[in-house]
Design an enzyme around this catalytic site. Structure first.
Site, PDB file in Angstrom:
ATOM      1  N   GLU A  69      53.544  17.680  39.837  1.00 46.62           N
ATOM      2  CA  GLU A  69      53.405  16.305  39.904  1.00 46.62           C
ATOM      3  C   GLU A  69      54.589  15.658  39.276  1.00 46.62           C
ATOM      4  OE1 GLU A  69      50.297  14.436  38.448  1.00 46.62           O
ATOM      5  OE2 GLU A  69      48.804  15.907  38.550  1.00 46.62           O
ATOM      6  N   SER A  70      55.248  14.817  40.013  1.00 47.63           N
ATOM      7  CA  SER A  70      56.361  13.978  39.781  1.00 47.63           C
ATOM      8  C   SER A  70      58.036  14.675  39.898  1.00 47.63           C
ATOM      9  CB  SER A  70      56.073  13.745  38.193  1.00 47.63           C
ATOM     10  OG  SER A  70      55.365  12.575  38.231  1.00 47.63           O
ATOM     11  N   LYS A 112      44.193   7.413  43.056  1.00 49.11           N
ATOM     12  CA  LYS A 112      45.065   7.437  41.624  1.00 49.11           C
ATOM     13  C   LYS A 112      45.032   6.175  41.025  1.00 49.11           C
ATOM     14  CE  LYS A 112      49.172   9.546  40.403  1.00 49.11           C
ATOM     15  NZ  LYS A 112      50.406   9.648  40.788  1.00 49.11           N
ATOM     16  N   LYS A 156      52.351   4.570  47.854  1.00 41.85           N
ATOM     17  CA  LYS A 156      52.749   4.019  46.725  1.00 41.85           C
ATOM     18  C   LYS A 156      53.654   3.005  46.776  1.00 41.85           C
ATOM     19  CE  LYS A 156      54.911   5.348  42.045  1.00 41.85           C
ATOM     20  NZ  LYS A 156      55.377   6.686  41.388  1.00 41.85           N
ATOM     21  N   GLU A 208      45.226  15.800  34.690  1.00 48.13           N
ATOM     22  CA  GLU A 208      46.921  15.867  34.593  1.00 48.13           C
ATOM     23  C   GLU A 208      47.090  16.008  33.310  1.00 48.13           C
ATOM     24  OE1 GLU A 208      50.151  12.212  34.596  1.00 48.13           O
ATOM     25  OE2 GLU A 208      49.373  12.652  36.722  1.00 48.13           O
ATOM     26  N   ASN A 240      52.437  17.168  35.040  1.00 47.73           N
ATOM     27  CA  ASN A 240      53.449  16.470  35.365  1.00 47.73           C
ATOM     28  C   ASN A 240      54.779  16.778  34.776  1.00 47.73           C
ATOM     29  OD1 ASN A 240      54.912  13.835  35.513  1.00 47.73           O
ATOM     30  ND2 ASN A 240      53.140  12.782  35.591  1.00 47.73           N
ATOM     31  N   GLU A 255      51.632  10.782  48.720  1.00 47.65           N
ATOM     32  CA  GLU A 255      51.121   9.659  48.069  1.00 47.65           C
ATOM     33  C   GLU A 255      51.529   8.310  48.705  1.00 47.65           C
ATOM     34  OE1 GLU A 255      50.052   9.532  43.666  1.00 47.65           O
ATOM     35  OE2 GLU A 255      51.941   8.632  43.490  1.00 47.65           O
TER      36      GLU A 255
END
Length: 261
Positions: free
Chosen positions: A217-218, A118, A58, A167, A187, A56
């Site tokens: 994710e995350s 995103k 970001k 998600e 997530n 990503e």
């Protein structure tokens, strides 16, 4: 109590109304990107010559502020692709994440792999917009959409050729999965406490349809975690902050990929 997600969604609705004064779904349909073929994220993730990582771009986050203000999109995403990223995720939310459509379009110019938009999609206007700015797939966040909204938005996306990543944050959101979803993201972060719990993700994973690509994710900052999640059945890993906070995100990514094999 209002969460940061509620705040972001409210802001999105204001932005959409503002944009609708000068743009329309018809104008998106007539844009150059709208007719271009979409690159499949599913195919790219299943390609064993790549890492399975959705890397990503970001700049900032609502909880931490700027992570990397100076990063140059083309430089970073080219490095990600070179060292084995399967998909590139680009934040397009400006107010909370410091992203822009320009970031996504710059990434698109230099990449041969799919690009994920995103953002916080709450209206079909944004689905057409996603295709018009050149993305190959879009994110839907179950937490801020009803089951019917997920159905309508994902169906619209499929009709115009986009792939969809849904998600989930909890087991009770499994009922929002439908036949138009291509990838399911779980997530690991609790949106209320911001704590990361990988065990919870593994539990939800066991209940997912087998034919969908599973994305963790995350909060993934250790290559060992990728190995563990891969063993549990995840095929892809969305990671951004871990690379972006490094002085050289490309080198951080290269190192991480080597260690996670």
């Amino acid at each position: 109590m209002k969460t940061i997600l509620d705040e972001i969604v409210a802001q999105k609705r204001v932005e959409i109304l503002e944009k609708q004064k000068t743009q329309s779904i018809e104008s998106f349909k007539n844009s150059e990107n709208f007719l271009l073929p979409v690159k499949s994220a599913k195919a790219s993730i299943l390609d064993e010559t790549k890492s399975g990582i959705i890397a990503e771009f970001k700049r900032k986050s609502p909880s931490k502020g700027f992570i990397n203000k100076e990063a140059k999109v083309k430089e970073v995403v080219s490095g990600y692709e070179k060292f084995g990223a399967s998909v590139i995720s680009v934040l397009t939310d400006e107010q909370f994440f410091g992203g822009s459509f320009d970031d996504l379009q710059q990434a698109k110019e230099v990449l041969n792999i799919p690009v994920l938009r995103k953002d916080f999609i709450v209206d079909e206007f944004q689905v057409y917009e996603t295709k018009a700015i050149g993305a190959d797939l879009m994110l839907l966040i179950a937490e801020c959409l009803t089951k019917d909204e997920v159905y309508h938005l994902s169906k619209t996306a499929k009709e115009i050729g986009l792939e969809v990543l849904l998600e989930l944050h909890s087991k009770d959101q499994l009922k929002k999965v439908n036949e138009f979803i291509d990838l399911i993201g779980i997530n690991n972060r609790n949106l209320k406490t911001f704590e990361v719990d990988i065990e919870k993700s593994k539990q939800i994973l066991k209940q997912l349809p087998t034919d969908l690509i599973k994305v963790a994710e995350s909060g993934i900052s250790d290559p060992k975690t990728v190995k563990e999640l891969r063993q549990a059945g995840f095929q892809a890993f969305l990671i951004g902050e871990n690379f972006m906070k490094a002085e050289n995100p490309c080198l951080a990514f290269e190192q991480f990929v080597k260690e996670s094999k």
